[in-house]
Design a protein around this motif. Structure first.
Motif, PDB file in Angstrom:
ATOM      1  N   GLY A   1      19.246  25.212  50.458  1.00 36.97           N
ATOM      2  CA  GLY A   1      21.285  26.183  49.973  1.00 36.97           C
ATOM      3  C   GLY A   1      21.863  26.034  49.014  1.00 36.97           C
ATOM      4  N   SER A   2      22.203  27.297  48.581  1.00 39.97           N
ATOM      5  CA  SER A   2      22.530  26.870  47.200  1.00 39.97           C
ATOM      6  C   SER A   2      24.098  27.439  47.158  1.00 39.97           C
ATOM      7  N   GLY A   3      24.848  26.472  48.976  1.00 40.28           N
ATOM      8  CA  GLY A   3      26.328  26.926  48.557  1.00 40.28           C
ATOM      9  C   GLY A   3      27.069  26.124  47.468  1.00 40.28           C
ATOM     10  N   PRO A   4      28.217  26.264  47.557  1.00 40.29           N
ATOM     11  CA  PRO A   4      28.832  25.240  46.639  1.00 40.29           C
ATOM     12  C   PRO A   4      29.265  22.927  46.800  1.00 40.29           C
ATOM     13  N   ASN A   5      28.361  22.758  48.606  1.00 35.07           N
ATOM     14  CA  ASN A   5      27.834  21.720  48.678  1.00 35.07           C
ATOM     15  C   ASN A   5      26.131  21.895  47.985  1.00 35.07           C
ATOM     16  N   GLY A   6      25.621  22.444  48.076  1.00 37.74           N
ATOM     17  CA  GLY A   6      24.213  22.144  47.960  1.00 37.74           C
ATOM     18  C   GLY A   6      24.208  22.321  46.533  1.00 37.74           C
ATOM     19  N   LEU A   7      24.823  22.431  45.663  1.00 30.40           N
ATOM     20  CA  LEU A   7      24.850  23.127  44.035  1.00 30.40           C
ATOM     21  C   LEU A   7      25.295  21.941  43.135  1.00 30.40           C
ATOM     22  N   ALA A   8      26.247  21.013  44.369  1.00 28.42           N
ATOM     23  CA  ALA A   8      27.166  20.192  43.965  1.00 28.42           C
ATOM     24  C   ALA A   8      26.287  18.508  44.457  1.00 28.42           C
ATOM     25  N   ALA A   9      25.988  18.957  45.334  1.00 30.17           N
ATOM     26  CA  ALA A   9      24.204  17.866  45.754  1.00 30.17           C
ATOM     27  C   ALA A   9      23.301  17.437  44.704  1.00 30.17           C
ATOM     28  N   ALA A  10      23.151  18.929  44.253  1.00 25.18           N
ATOM     29  CA  ALA A  10      21.676  19.115  43.312  1.00 25.18           C
ATOM     30  C   ALA A  10      22.398  18.445  41.759  1.00 25.18           C
ATOM     31  N   ILE A  11      23.271  19.084  41.522  1.00 29.49           N
ATOM     32  CA  ILE A  11      23.989  18.487  40.318  1.00 29.49           C
ATOM     33  C   ILE A  11      24.126  16.595  40.143  1.00 29.49           C
ATOM     34  N   THR A  12      24.695  16.164  41.549  1.00 28.83           N
ATOM     35  CA  THR A  12      24.973  15.002  41.573  1.00 28.83           C
ATOM     36  C   THR A  12      23.453  13.814  41.605  1.00 28.83           C
ATOM     37  N   LEU A  13      22.322  14.515  41.779  1.00 30.15           N
ATOM     38  CA  LEU A  13      20.929  14.334  41.906  1.00 30.15           C
ATOM     39  C   LEU A  13      20.451  14.011  40.500  1.00 30.15           C
TER      40      LEU A  13
ATOM     41  N   LYS B   1      18.661  33.403  50.831  1.00 29.32           N
ATOM     42  CA  LYS B   1      18.825  35.038  50.499  1.00 29.32           C
ATOM     43  C   LYS B   1      18.179  34.741  48.802  1.00 29.32           C
ATOM     44  N   PRO B   2      18.558  36.140  47.903  1.00 24.27           N
ATOM     45  CA  PRO B   2      18.103  37.166  46.898  1.00 24.27           C
ATOM     46  C   PRO B   2      19.051  36.394  46.065  1.00 24.27           C
ATOM     47  N   THR B   3      20.489  36.382  46.269  1.00 19.26           N
ATOM     48  CA  THR B   3      21.278  35.024  45.500  1.00 19.26           C
ATOM     49  C   THR B   3      21.639  33.772  45.149  1.00 19.26           C
ATOM     50  N   ILE B   4      21.500  33.331  44.169  1.00 21.18           N
ATOM     51  CA  ILE B   4      22.496  31.888  44.858  1.00 21.18           C
ATOM     52  C   ILE B   4      23.905  32.270  45.230  1.00 21.18           C
ATOM     53  N   GLY B   5      24.157  30.905  46.051  1.00 18.79           N
ATOM     54  CA  GLY B   5      26.507  30.586  45.437  1.00 18.79           C
ATOM     55  C   GLY B   5      26.831  31.000  47.088  1.00 18.79           C
ATOM     56  N   GLY B   6      25.641  31.031  48.211  1.00 23.20           N
ATOM     57  CA  GLY B   6      26.531  31.059  49.468  1.00 23.20           C
ATOM     58  C   GLY B   6      28.062  31.581  50.052  1.00 23.20           C
TER      59      GLY B   6
ATOM     60  N   ASN C   1      15.227  33.149  47.439  1.00 22.52           N
ATOM     61  CA  ASN C   1      14.191  34.052  48.466  1.00 22.52           C
ATOM     62  C   ASN C   1      13.224  33.210  49.267  1.00 22.52           C
ATOM     63  N   CYS C   2      13.926  32.270  49.729  1.00 21.93           N
ATOM     64  CA  CYS C   2      12.947  30.954  50.269  1.00 21.93           C
ATOM     65  C   CYS C   2      13.626  30.155  51.646  1.00 21.93           C
ATOM     66  N   TYR C   3      13.527  31.169  52.542  1.00 20.40           N
ATOM     67  CA  TYR C   3      14.219  30.759  54.232  1.00 20.40           C
ATOM     68  C   TYR C   3      13.978  29.567  54.542  1.00 20.40           C
ATOM     69  N   VAL C   4      14.050  28.513  54.560  1.00 17.54           N
ATOM     70  CA  VAL C   4      13.366  26.812  54.950  1.00 17.54           C
ATOM     71  C   VAL C   4      13.785  27.269  56.927  1.00 17.54           C
ATOM     72  N   THR C   5      12.436  27.082  57.133  1.00 21.58           N
ATOM     73  CA  THR C   5      12.811  27.053  59.020  1.00 21.58           C
ATOM     74  C   THR C   5      12.352  25.859  59.727  1.00 21.58           C
ATOM     75  N   SER C   6      11.475  25.017  58.269  1.00 20.52           N
ATOM     76  CA  SER C   6      10.740  24.345  59.142  1.00 20.52           C
ATOM     77  C   SER C   6      10.073  23.175  57.703  1.00 20.52           C
ATOM     78  N   LEU C   7       9.681  21.635  57.985  1.00 21.36           N
ATOM     79  CA  LEU C   7      10.198  20.851  56.712  1.00 21.36           C
ATOM     80  C   LEU C   7       8.819  20.908  56.621  1.00 21.36           C
ATOM     81  N   ALA C   8       7.767  21.653  57.383  1.00 23.37           N
ATOM     82  CA  ALA C   8       5.969  21.856  56.526  1.00 23.37           C
ATOM     83  C   ALA C   8       6.012  22.785  55.164  1.00 23.37           C
ATOM     84  N   GLN C   9       7.330  23.109  55.456  1.00 25.87           N
ATOM     85  CA  GLN C   9       7.446  24.704  54.167  1.00 25.87           C
ATOM     86  C   GLN C   9       7.426  24.217  52.741  1.00 25.87           C
ATOM     87  N   LEU C  10       8.300  22.587  52.968  1.00 23.66           N
ATOM     88  CA  LEU C  10       8.462  22.450  51.638  1.00 23.66           C
ATOM     89  C   LEU C  10       7.685  21.474  50.594  1.00 23.66           C
TER      90      LEU C  10
END
Ligand SMILES: Cc1cc2nc3c(=O)[nH]c(=O)nc-3n(C[C@H](O)[C@H](O)[C@H](O)COP(=O)(O)OP(=O)(O)OC[C@H]3O[C@@H](n4cnc5c(N)ncnc54)[C@H](O)[C@@H]3O)c2cc1C
Length: 475
Positions: free
Chosen positions: A12-24, A37-42, A239-248
């Motif tokens: 997920g690339s909402g503001p919280n997803g992006l904040a987490a990704a940047i911190t890591l 979704k096709p575009t980032i941002g939530g 465009n990557c809808y995660v429905t299962s951990l097996a996808q990752l």
């Protein structure tokens, strides 16, 4: 999807997803963000929803929480294309008699506009403003022993009562109405405990950092966060809808910018029975009905001050706003809904063709409702801006069910990732030592369903990432 290994994955690339990704990524890890979704941002996307050349904020529009976020303000987002515009007034609140209360950057000017309540306003907000820089990180974080306990306790004494109770400090229609409009951002009956917290944080943030809007639309915040993240070496896949951990792809940590209901579907089988039970009990709040308009001219407000405000709250008196929120919380659709309206194009000429304008508005209605509130919302705008109807060139509407279809995090149209009432204020999604940790090692929740809750501030993502860094990477 890449099959290479990563240290961490953020779903997920909402503001919280992006904040987490940047911190890591800032900690030197290799991080992949996966967005459905096709575009980032939530909640940060902007799009031409009505007519060509009219840029609308699909979800969030006004960003007091982003500009004053203890995490975002450490990032070089201006270098990555983000420019904030601050309207002359943060907010205006018109009344039927043609007057309007205002909220500005200046505490003194705001207080003066409230007439007989000038000193009551100053008595409440002056000490809080003085304390705010010492407590903002604690207020916008998980429940923990605060770094300034006395200041924090003082804030809590004002934040915990119902907003209708705190309103007793004021006697004028102007101050009471302005206050009710702020507290109603909590999206629950104003008589609920802790609804004062939202009102206080929003008004304080106006005085401290202003209520700005990003030049070019809220999407620019997401673009700047993503650009900075990628400049550090991070990767994003859409465009990557995660429905299962097996996808990752394999990773040592996975952080989910989703709400508990989705988390259970994706990873529930990995959780303890107790944690599953806790997530199933998580509660969602009211939904929103949203309209974006393309207009032939600005919204013709009667009250002059409304023309200078980025946000205009339409609900008249405290009593009317309280009744609207109470009625919606009980499962009904208010005839005169409390409407939150933003008029971005007045201050940002990139939003509409020359001479034309955009406006953005929503009201609160029952979770999952499919009732069309277009007429009720437009009547409220017309009430304070006669002639508004004649300026409408096109409109785009989204009911709560359509909101959820647009963004799976808006369960039933709840834009806060779960109700932010006293039971879920600090302990969202469940009462645990760390709200960000799930019961499965290496899996974390980083969305607005964790403290401090809804809004574009990235603090949920930041705190979740800090937790993962300590637990999994020993940082
Ligand atoms: C109409 C409206 C008005 C608002 N106004 C404001 C405002 O003016 N100011 C403000 O501060 N806040 C506002 N908000 C709230 C704000 O937008 C949210 O609180 C904020 O976006 C929450 O951020 P988040 O990162 O937790 O989740 P989101 O922004 O919802 O992002 C979650 C992301 O995860 C993706 N995702 C979900 N499930 C999956 C999956 N299974 N696989 C892959 N990706 C997935 C989604 O597509 C989405 O991109 C508003 C929201 C709405 C809807």
């Amino acid at each position: 999807m890449h099959k290479t290994d990563f240290d961490a994955i953020v779903v997920g690339s909402g503001p919280n997803g992006l904040a987490a990704a940047i911190t890591l990524q800032q900690a030197g890890l290799s991080v992949l963000v996966l967005e459905a979704k096709p575009t980032i941002g939530g909640g940060l996307r902007s799009a031409e929803l009505t007519l060509p050349g009219f840029v609308h904020d699909v979800c969030s529009a006004i960003h007091p929480l982003a500009i004053s976020s203890p995490f975002f303000r450490t990032l070089p987002l201006a270098d990555h294309g983000l420019t904030y515009i601050e309207p002359p007034l943060a907010a205006a609140h018109p009344f039927d008699d043609g007057t309007a209360a205002i909220l500005t950057r200046s505490l003194a000017e705001t207080a003066r506009s409230l007439g007989a309540d000038e000193s009551a306003y100053l008595d409440l907000f002056r000490p809080l403003m003085d304390q705010w820089p010492r407590i903002d990180a604690d207020v916008l974080g998980p429940l923990r022993f605060p770094s300034h306990p006395i200041d924090f306790a003082r804030f809590g004494l004002n934040a915990l009562p119902p907003s209708t109770w705190l309103a007793r400090r004021f006697k004028t229609k102007q101050a009471r109405g302005l206050w009710a409009g702020m507290a109603a951002h909590s999206i629950q009956p104003l008589s609920n405990v802790a609804t004062s917290a939202m009102g206080l944080v929003l008004m304080l943030s106006a005085h401290v950092g202003g209520w700005p809007l990003p030049r070019g639309g809220s999407q620019q915040i997401a673009n700047a966060l993503a650009s900075y993240f990628c400049s550090l070496g991070g990767q994003i896949e859409t465009n990557c809808y995660v429905t299962s951990l097996a996808q990752l792809p394999s990773a040592k940590a996975v952080l989910f910018d989703v709400t508990p209901r989705q988390l259970l579907q994706i990873a529930g089988h990995r959780f303890s029975a107790l944690y599953q039970w806790q997530l199933k009990r998580y509660r969602y709040g009211m939904g929103v009905f949203k309209i974006d308009w393309a207009l032939d001219g600005p919204v013709p407000f009667t009250a002059e001050r409304c023309h200078q405000a980025g946000t205009v709250h339409l609900g008249n008196t405290l009593e009317e706003i309280a009744a609207s929120e109470q009625w919606a919380a009980r499962g009904h659709h208010p005839e005169k809904p409390y409407v939150l309206l933003a008029q971005q194009s007045r201050f940002d000429d990139t939003r509409a063709p020359a001479g034309k304008h955009t406006a953005w508005a929503y009201c609160h209605i029952p979770n999952g409702s499919e009732v069309d509130m277009t007429e009720a919302i437009e009547k409220q705008v017309e009430r304070f801006a006669p002639g508004f109807h004649d300026r409408i060139l096109a409109r785009h509407t989204m009911n709560p069910a359509q909101m959820e279809a647009y963004n799976p995090n808006y369960i039933g149209g709840d834009i806060n990732g779960g109700i932010i009432d006293i039971g879920q204020l600090f302990t969202r999604p469940a009462l645990r030592w760390s709200p960000y940790r799930t019961s499965a090692r290496g899996l974390y929740l980083c969305s607005s369903s964790t403290p401090p809750g809804g809004g574009v501030h990235g603090m949920c993502g930041y705190h979740a990432a800090r937790r993962a860094l300590k637990d999994v990477f020993g940082r």
